[in-house]
Design a protein around this motif. Structure first.
Motif, PDB file in Angstrom:
ATOM      1  N   PHE A 124      -4.064  -2.079   5.459  1.00 38.88           N
ATOM      2  CA  PHE A 124      -3.197  -1.499   6.492  1.00 38.88           C
ATOM      3  C   PHE A 124      -2.298  -0.407   5.913  1.00 38.88           C
ATOM      4  O   PHE A 124      -2.062  -0.339   4.712  1.00 38.88           O
ATOM      5  CB  PHE A 124      -2.357  -2.595   7.165  1.00 38.88           C
ATOM      6  CG  PHE A 124      -1.407  -3.287   6.222  1.00 38.88           C
ATOM      7  CD1 PHE A 124      -1.846  -4.281   5.374  1.00 38.88           C
ATOM      8  CD2 PHE A 124      -0.067  -2.926   6.181  1.00 38.88           C
ATOM      9  CE1 PHE A 124      -0.968  -4.910   4.485  1.00 38.88           C
ATOM     10  CE2 PHE A 124       0.822  -3.549   5.316  1.00 38.88           C
ATOM     11  CZ  PHE A 124       0.364  -4.540   4.470  1.00 38.88           C
ATOM     12  N   ALA A 125      -1.797   0.437   6.820  1.00 34.17           N
ATOM     13  CA  ALA A 125      -0.982   1.588   6.418  1.00 34.17           C
ATOM     14  C   ALA A 125       0.486   1.214   6.323  1.00 34.17           C
ATOM     15  O   ALA A 125       0.964   0.339   7.042  1.00 34.17           O
ATOM     16  CB  ALA A 125      -1.133   2.705   7.445  1.00 34.17           C
ATOM     17  N   VAL A 126       1.186   1.928   5.464  1.00 31.18           N
ATOM     18  CA  VAL A 126       2.618   1.655   5.282  1.00 31.18           C
ATOM     19  C   VAL A 126       3.427   2.063   6.506  1.00 31.18           C
ATOM     20  O   VAL A 126       4.491   1.504   6.766  1.00 31.18           O
ATOM     21  CB  VAL A 126       3.153   2.381   4.013  1.00 31.18           C
ATOM     22  CG1 VAL A 126       3.230   3.885   4.194  1.00 31.18           C
ATOM     23  CG2 VAL A 126       4.500   1.847   3.591  1.00 31.18           C
ATOM     24  N   ASP A 127       2.895   3.033   7.274  1.00 29.01           N
ATOM     25  CA  ASP A 127       3.806   3.690   8.211  1.00 29.01           C
ATOM     26  C   ASP A 127       3.802   3.164   9.638  1.00 29.01           C
ATOM     27  O   ASP A 127       4.409   3.764  10.509  1.00 29.01           O
ATOM     28  CB  ASP A 127       3.585   5.203   8.193  1.00 29.01           C
ATOM     29  CG  ASP A 127       2.130   5.561   8.178  1.00 29.01           C
ATOM     30  OD1 ASP A 127       1.322   4.770   8.674  1.00 29.01           O
ATOM     31  OD2 ASP A 127       1.815   6.645   7.660  1.00 29.01           O
ATOM     32  N   ASN A 128       3.161   2.027   9.881  1.00 25.64           N
ATOM     33  CA  ASN A 128       3.233   1.435  11.215  1.00 25.64           C
ATOM     34  C   ASN A 128       4.176   0.231  11.143  1.00 25.64           C
ATOM     35  O   ASN A 128       3.803  -0.833  10.656  1.00 25.64           O
ATOM     36  CB  ASN A 128       1.835   1.010  11.656  1.00 25.64           C
ATOM     37  CG  ASN A 128       1.838   0.243  12.958  1.00 25.64           C
ATOM     38  OD1 ASN A 128       2.874   0.129  13.605  1.00 25.64           O
ATOM     39  ND2 ASN A 128       0.688  -0.283  13.328  1.00 25.64           N
ATOM     40  N   VAL A 129       5.391   0.432  11.643  1.00 23.85           N
ATOM     41  CA  VAL A 129       6.411  -0.603  11.461  1.00 23.85           C
ATOM     42  C   VAL A 129       6.200  -1.836  12.344  1.00 23.85           C
ATOM     43  O   VAL A 129       6.881  -2.838  12.175  1.00 23.85           O
ATOM     44  CB  VAL A 129       7.848  -0.052  11.654  1.00 23.85           C
ATOM     45  CG1 VAL A 129       8.273   0.768  10.470  1.00 23.85           C
ATOM     46  CG2 VAL A 129       7.976   0.749  12.940  1.00 23.85           C
TER      47      VAL A 129
END
Ligand code: UTP
Length: 410
Positions: free
Chosen positions: A234-239
């Motif tokens: 998963f990506a860091v930027d989806n809070v």
């Protein structure tokens, strides 16, 4: 590598300008530059020449791929969740956080995960993610091993930050950092750029190299030893990212597919999002700019868009399958970006507009190497709050609104 060897390597690909200031460097700088030249993947120059001649590689036959819809998931929620929790409790599931990106659009000079999205109190992006993962840990009663990919540029800051924040309550024994590889940047004339007199301008080589970097760091042995047979990337930027989501894991396991991808229904036909579909019968992701106007507006008999399901960079892969694919090269994408560089007089130029090309492989291309992929629909306002830009679309502001909507106090 010796100076003579470096010169020969660079002469062969017309890049000898990289040694232009060699004589003015001190011993350490000379050594480091020679090391960088030794590691330089000159095949990227052929990729660039090919890109300039032919553009991006052409696509195969594209067809729609539906999804396991929200309704279908709701009907089977208990069954899927039980299967997912079971896999987590047996230690079969690991999570991989891709945090090696430069986050240039956000314009924050630290790792993106260190960005404080809170208002009345600090709330860091990394903290949101760990908090979401902790909910699964609490539900399952066991920790999920978490692998965090950084890059040379942000590794130290990331590790220090996690330590300083006491891993936001996560058990550090279950956290493993690894560093991704770098790739050089080239000018439009194909010349590799220098960012210092003794340093080639490099940047992280895209998020597609995560599994080979994990392997280089020796962590695939750990996966095998511990029996971690599924990896949720998963990506860091989806809070609002739900990590190691038991329902998603269970649904993928029970589907018999060899991978899974969370998707959201498009907000509008023209939404700028990659769409999960079939390419020559295999799962694949087409970018919004690759879609024809017909594809964008095509409908199915039930009224849904044919190419309706956008990916949110939350995938589930089988470890064994990834090991088998380790030597398969992913396509290398050439991207036009702003890169600071030294001009021929040794002056540092910081461009305002994209001036150079970087090379990136992408995790989404790994989906096309799978035989099947469960397309798993999620509620976008509950699971998709990307922080890409400082303002406007997919920004700190839109992410805050979505966090509030989900009851998170900022
Ligand atoms: P993006 O494609 O948004 O790239 O990354 P970015 O570098 O973070 O941001 P911009 O384009 O410079 O503004 C999607 C995810 O992939 C990771 C990012 O950290 C993010 O989680 N990523 C990207 C890597 O881990 N390595 C890379 O080389 C690129």
């Amino acid at each position: 590598m010796t100076y003579t060897e470096a010169k020969a390597k660079l002469n062969a690909c017309e890049q000898s300008h990289l040694l232009r200031w060699y004589e003015s460097l001190n011993d350490t700088e000379q050594y480091q530059l020679l090391e960088q030249i030794a590691a330089l993947d000159t095949s990227l120059l052929n990729v660039f020449a090919d890109y300039q001649k032919n553009g991006e590689a052409t696509r195969g036959r594209i067809e729609p791929l539906g999804a396991l819809t929200l309704d279908e998931i709701a009907e089977n929620k208990e069954k899927f969740t039980a299967a997912g929790l079971d896999a987590i409790r047996q230690g079969k599931v690991g999570a991989v956080l891709l945090a090696g990106g430069m986050g240039t659009r956000l314009g924050f000079d630290k790792p993106k995960g260190m960005y404080n999205i809170g208002l009345s109190k600090p709330l860091y992006i990394f903290e949101c993610l760990i908090h979401n993962l902790m909910q699964v840990v609490d539900q399952a009663g066991s920790f999920v091993p978490l692998f965090i990919m950084t890059s040379e540029k942000n590794d130290e800051d990331t590790r220090e930050f996690f330590e300083e924040m006491k891993y936001f309550g996560y058990n550090p024994e279950y956290i493993h950092f690894f560093v991704q590889e770098m790739a050089p940047a080239v000018a439009p004339d194909g010349k590799i750029l220098l960012e210092e007199k003794g340093r080639i301008a490099t940047s992280p080589n895209g998020n597609g190299g995560w599994f080979s970097s994990l392997a280089k760091a020796g962590l695939v042995n750990l996966l095998q030893k511990e029996g971690i047979s599924w990896l949720n990337v998963f990506a860091v930027d989806n809070v609002l990212q739900k990590i190691a989501d038991p329902c998603f894991i269970g649904a993928t396991l029970l589907s018999g597919c060899d991978s899974g991808s969370k998707v959201v229904s498009k907000a509008a036909p023209e939404e700028r999002v990659g769409v999960l579909c079939l390419e020559d019968g295999k799962p694949s992701i087409v970018e919004y700019y690759e879609m024809t106007p017909e594809m964008i507006h095509d409908h199915e008999p039930d009224g849904r868009l044919s190419y309706n399901y956008g990916v949110i960079l939350n995938y589930l892969f089988q470890t064994e399958k990834l090991i088998a694919l380790l030597n398969n090269h992913l396509p290398v994408h050439v991207v036009h970006k702003k890169v600071s560089y030294l001009d021929e007089n040794g002056i540092l130029i910081k461009p305002e507009e994209p001036n150079a090309y970087k090379f990136e492989s992408l995790v989404l291309d790994m989906i096309h190497l799978q035989d099947s992929c469960l397309s798993y629909e999620v509620q976008r306002n509950q699971e998709f709050a990307p922080v890409k830009n400082a303002e406007g679309v997919d920004s700190v502001f839109s992410a805050r609104d979505l966090l509030r909507l989900n009851g998170i106090i900022l």
